[in-house]
Motif scaffolding. Structure first.
Motif, mmCIF file in Angstrom:
data_model
loop_
_atom_site.group_PDB
_atom_site.id
_atom_site.type_symbol
_atom_site.label_atom_id
_atom_site.label_comp_id
_atom_site.label_asym_id
_atom_site.label_seq_id
_atom_site.Cartn_x
_atom_site.Cartn_y
_atom_site.Cartn_z
ATOM 1 N N SER A 20 97.527 -24.809 41.338
ATOM 2 C CA SER A 20 98.730 -24.014 41.170
ATOM 3 C C SER A 20 98.581 -23.145 39.937
ATOM 4 C CB SER A 20 99.937 -24.939 41.008
ATOM 5 O OG SER A 20 101.080 -24.199 40.738
ATOM 6 N N ALA A 56 103.730 -28.501 50.252
ATOM 7 C CA ALA A 56 103.033 -27.298 49.819
ATOM 8 C C ALA A 56 101.557 -27.355 50.157
ATOM 9 C CB ALA A 56 103.206 -27.112 48.314
ATOM 10 N N ASP A 186 103.537 -20.755 44.364
ATOM 11 C CA ASP A 186 102.978 -21.087 43.056
ATOM 12 C C ASP A 186 103.932 -20.702 41.938
ATOM 13 O OD1 ASP A 186 100.694 -22.087 44.225
ATOM 14 O OD2 ASP A 186 99.521 -20.264 43.931
ATOM 15 N N THR A 189 106.670 -23.250 41.833
ATOM 16 C CA THR A 189 106.152 -24.506 41.291
ATOM 17 C C THR A 189 106.045 -24.450 39.774
ATOM 18 O OG1 THR A 189 104.914 -24.969 43.322
ATOM 19 C CG2 THR A 189 104.180 -26.082 41.321
ATOM 20 N N SER A 190 105.485 -23.363 39.258
ATOM 21 C CA SER A 190 105.332 -23.214 37.817
ATOM 22 C C SER A 190 106.687 -23.146 37.103
ATOM 23 C CB SER A 190 104.524 -21.947 37.501
ATOM 24 O OG SER A 190 103.201 -22.062 37.975
ATOM 25 N N TRP A 193 108.208 -26.575 36.983
ATOM 26 C CA TRP A 193 107.533 -27.404 35.985
ATOM 27 C C TRP A 193 108.061 -27.109 34.592
ATOM 28 C CZ3 TRP A 193 105.449 -31.749 35.230
ATOM 29 C CH2 TRP A 193 104.470 -32.000 34.257
ATOM 30 N N THR A 228 100.971 -29.431 41.961
ATOM 31 C CA THR A 228 101.318 -29.150 43.347
ATOM 32 C C THR A 228 102.804 -29.450 43.491
ATOM 33 O OG1 THR A 228 100.692 -31.385 44.040
ATOM 34 C CG2 THR A 228 99.031 -29.651 44.279
ATOM 35 N N ALA A 229 103.391 -29.061 44.606
ATOM 36 C CA ALA A 229 104.824 -29.300 44.779
ATOM 37 C C ALA A 229 105.177 -29.288 46.255
ATOM 38 C CB ALA A 229 105.640 -28.240 44.037
ATOM 39 N N HIS A 230 106.337 -29.846 46.564
ATOM 40 C CA HIS A 230 106.875 -29.749 47.915
ATOM 41 C C HIS A 230 108.376 -29.528 47.832
ATOM 42 C CE1 HIS A 230 108.613 -33.867 47.888
ATOM 43 N NE2 HIS A 230 107.529 -34.208 47.227
ATOM 44 N N VAL A 250 112.773 -28.427 44.597
ATOM 45 C CA VAL A 250 111.381 -28.839 44.736
ATOM 46 C C VAL A 250 111.120 -30.076 43.894
ATOM 47 C CG1 VAL A 250 110.589 -26.474 45.145
ATOM 48 C CG2 VAL A 250 110.522 -27.408 42.836
ATOM 49 N N VAL A 252 107.812 -31.709 41.846
ATOM 50 C CA VAL A 252 106.508 -31.328 41.314
ATOM 51 C C VAL A 252 105.637 -32.569 41.153
ATOM 52 C CG1 VAL A 252 105.279 -30.227 39.408
ATOM 53 C CG2 VAL A 252 107.525 -29.367 40.097
#
Length: 280
Positions: A20, A56, A186, A189-190, A193, A228-230, A250, A252
């Protein structure tokens, strides 16, 4: 919900984790519009039906094509361009994606009034781009090349689907659906985070990282961490994130130095409200 399996040193990964993008400054300039795994669907309705809570890192069985990960920054994203030319050669209906046509249909999608009316991940005008894939040629009889682009509208919490005819440059349909959650990009996800690490409730994750790395300080840009994430949709067995599924949420997964996973399964990040939720 279906909980992630836990290892003795934290959360275990989904199968085949992918890298990611991580940035210290989470702005459109740093992260851009982002990209994600594409939806695979024969029709718009099927896209919405099959995109709920997609991992993801997962991939559909027998995909019709391999999606292009059209990463771009705010400055050079196709949606921001003054003009993107039509590809010199238009691929056949059943061919795989090309980078040139992904850029072209992203540019065309941004010209639709529905695009400008939406809001992206950062609250700026324009829909959040998620993915592009080949629209099922069997749904049409004219042999034209069509791509399916997915976006998320943070203004309305809706997934937006566009069918773009590459052959004639027309946007043939724009459809919306609520309660569907494609896999996070991505950029999402970032951003999730960073929001998680900024939360006061995330101190156990920071402490766990320090213990695993001999005292290193955990930051959003820590090179030792692979993300990674979902997407997360609440269910009858989940408490603390009841709005998720309507809101864009999401979870993480953070792997340290290719080994242990930090314990993040008790956190859900609501990207719609920018809240970090503790779940049980």
């Amino acid at each position: 919900m279906t909980e992630q399996q836990l290892s003795t040193e934290g959360d275990s990964p989904p199968s085949d984790p992918r890298p990611s993008r991580r940035g210290r400054f989470l702005t459109p300039r740093a992260l851009g519009i982002g990209s994600a795994l594409a939806a695979t669907a024969a029709a718009v309705a099927l896209v919405f039906a099959t995109q709920t809570a997609v991992q993801a890192t997962s991939s559909p069985e027998s995909p019709a094509s391999t999606p292009i990960a059209a990463d771009s920054t705010d400055e050079d994203a196709p949606e921001k361009a003054t003009e993107v030319s039509k590809p010199t050669t238009v691929a056949a209906a059943y061919d795989g994606l090309t980078g040139a046509e992904v850029e072209y249909v992203r540019f065309l999608g941004a010209q639709d009034p529905a695009f400008a009316a939406g809001k992206d991940l950062f609250g700026e005008p324009g829909l959040q781009f998620l993915s592009t894939d080949v629209a099922d040629p069997q749904a049409y009889s004219d042999g034209h090349r069509r791509l399916l682009s997915l976006y998320y509208d943070y203004a309305t919490n809706e997934t937006v689907s566009m069918i773009v005819n590459v052959t004639n440059g027309a946007i043939e349909s724009v459809d919306r659906a609520s309660g569907t959650q494609p896999a996070p990009t991505d950029a999402e996800t970032s951003f999730a985070w960073e929001l998680l690490l900024d939360a006061d409730t995330a101190q156990p994750v920071v402490d766990e990282f320090a213990a695993l790395t001999g005292g290193s300080v955990l930051t959003p840009a820590s090179a030792e961490v692979l993300l990674t994430a979902h997407s997360f949709v609440t269910d009858a067995g989940s408490f603390g994130a009841e709005s998720c599924g309507v809101d864009r949420c999401v979870q993480v997964l953070a792997q340290v130095d290719g080994g242990a996973f930090l314990t993040t399964s008790t956190y859900v990040v609501n990207l719609s409200t920018r809240a970090v939720l503790s779940i049980s």
